[in-house]
Motif scaffolding. Structure first.
Motif, PDB file in Angstrom:
ATOM      1  N   ASP A   8     -15.580 -10.458 -35.878  1.00 54.64           N
ATOM      2  CA  ASP A   8     -15.366 -11.691 -36.024  1.00 54.64           C
ATOM      3  C   ASP A   8     -13.944 -12.779 -35.398  1.00 54.64           C
ATOM      4  N   LYS A   9     -13.479 -12.150 -34.357  1.00 53.31           N
ATOM      5  CA  LYS A   9     -12.569 -12.455 -34.390  1.00 53.31           C
ATOM      6  C   LYS A   9     -13.669 -14.100 -33.494  1.00 53.31           C
ATOM      7  N   ASP A  10     -14.592 -13.066 -32.684  1.00 52.21           N
ATOM      8  CA  ASP A  10     -15.682 -14.550 -31.461  1.00 52.21           C
ATOM      9  C   ASP A  10     -15.637 -15.167 -32.451  1.00 52.21           C
ATOM     10  N   LEU A  11     -16.649 -15.050 -34.178  1.00 49.50           N
ATOM     11  CA  LEU A  11     -17.006 -15.933 -34.833  1.00 49.50           C
ATOM     12  C   LEU A  11     -15.819 -17.050 -35.417  1.00 49.50           C
ATOM     13  N   VAL A  12     -14.995 -17.032 -35.478  1.00 48.13           N
ATOM     14  CA  VAL A  12     -13.713 -17.331 -35.663  1.00 48.13           C
ATOM     15  C   VAL A  12     -14.086 -18.636 -34.930  1.00 48.13           C
ATOM     16  N   ARG A  13     -13.322 -18.000 -33.484  1.00 46.82           N
ATOM     17  CA  ARG A  13     -13.020 -18.775 -32.741  1.00 46.82           C
ATOM     18  C   ARG A  13     -13.901 -19.906 -32.690  1.00 46.82           C
ATOM     19  N   GLY A  14     -15.318 -19.591 -32.632  1.00 45.33           N
ATOM     20  CA  GLY A  14     -15.910 -20.190 -32.427  1.00 45.33           C
ATOM     21  C   GLY A  14     -16.303 -21.301 -33.404  1.00 45.33           C
ATOM     22  N   ASN A  15     -15.740 -20.696 -34.207  1.00 42.77           N
ATOM     23  CA  ASN A  15     -16.023 -22.132 -35.307  1.00 42.77           C
ATOM     24  C   ASN A  15     -14.771 -23.130 -35.985  1.00 42.77           C
TER      25      ASN A  15
END
Length: 110
Positions: A87-94
């Motif tokens: 989820d951290k990766d998704l948030v950072r990416g978006n």
């Protein structure tokens, strides 16, 4: 919980009936650690078809959740209370894309 269901929960948290509001808050507490929860919250925040009050509550929930659970203050803190790495990766990416879509009223907080 899908985006539409989560939006209904956020809507119910604004209900003046304390029983409805409490049930919605309990529901939100149960789902806030599920995978992709934060991304779904971001989708609600940027959705122009949703009531501004719902989007505002979602943005406050997002901010508070990130502040509390993004990284543990105590390294020994249980993993179940942290944001999942995916989820951290998704948030950072978006996040930059989402921020550009949010109305100024929801971005401007002091």
């Amino acid at each position: 919980m899908d985006v539409e269901s989560l939006s209904i929960v956020f809507e119910a948290t604004l209900n003046p009936n304390p029983d409805v509001r409490k049930a919605a808050e309990d529901s939100l507490n149960r789902v806030q650690f599920t995978p992709q929860h934060l991304v779904r919250v971001l989708q609600i925040i940027v959705d122009n078809n949703r009531r501004l009050e719902v989007r505002q509550f979602a943005s406050i929930h997002f901010k508070n959740f990130i502040a509390k659970y993004w990284s543990p203050l105590d390294p020994d803190e249980q993993q179940q209370h942290n944001v999942l790495q995916g989820d951290k990766d998704l948030v950072r990416g978006n996040i930059l894309t989402f921020v550009t879509q949010v109305p100024a009223l929801l971005r401007y907080n002091y």
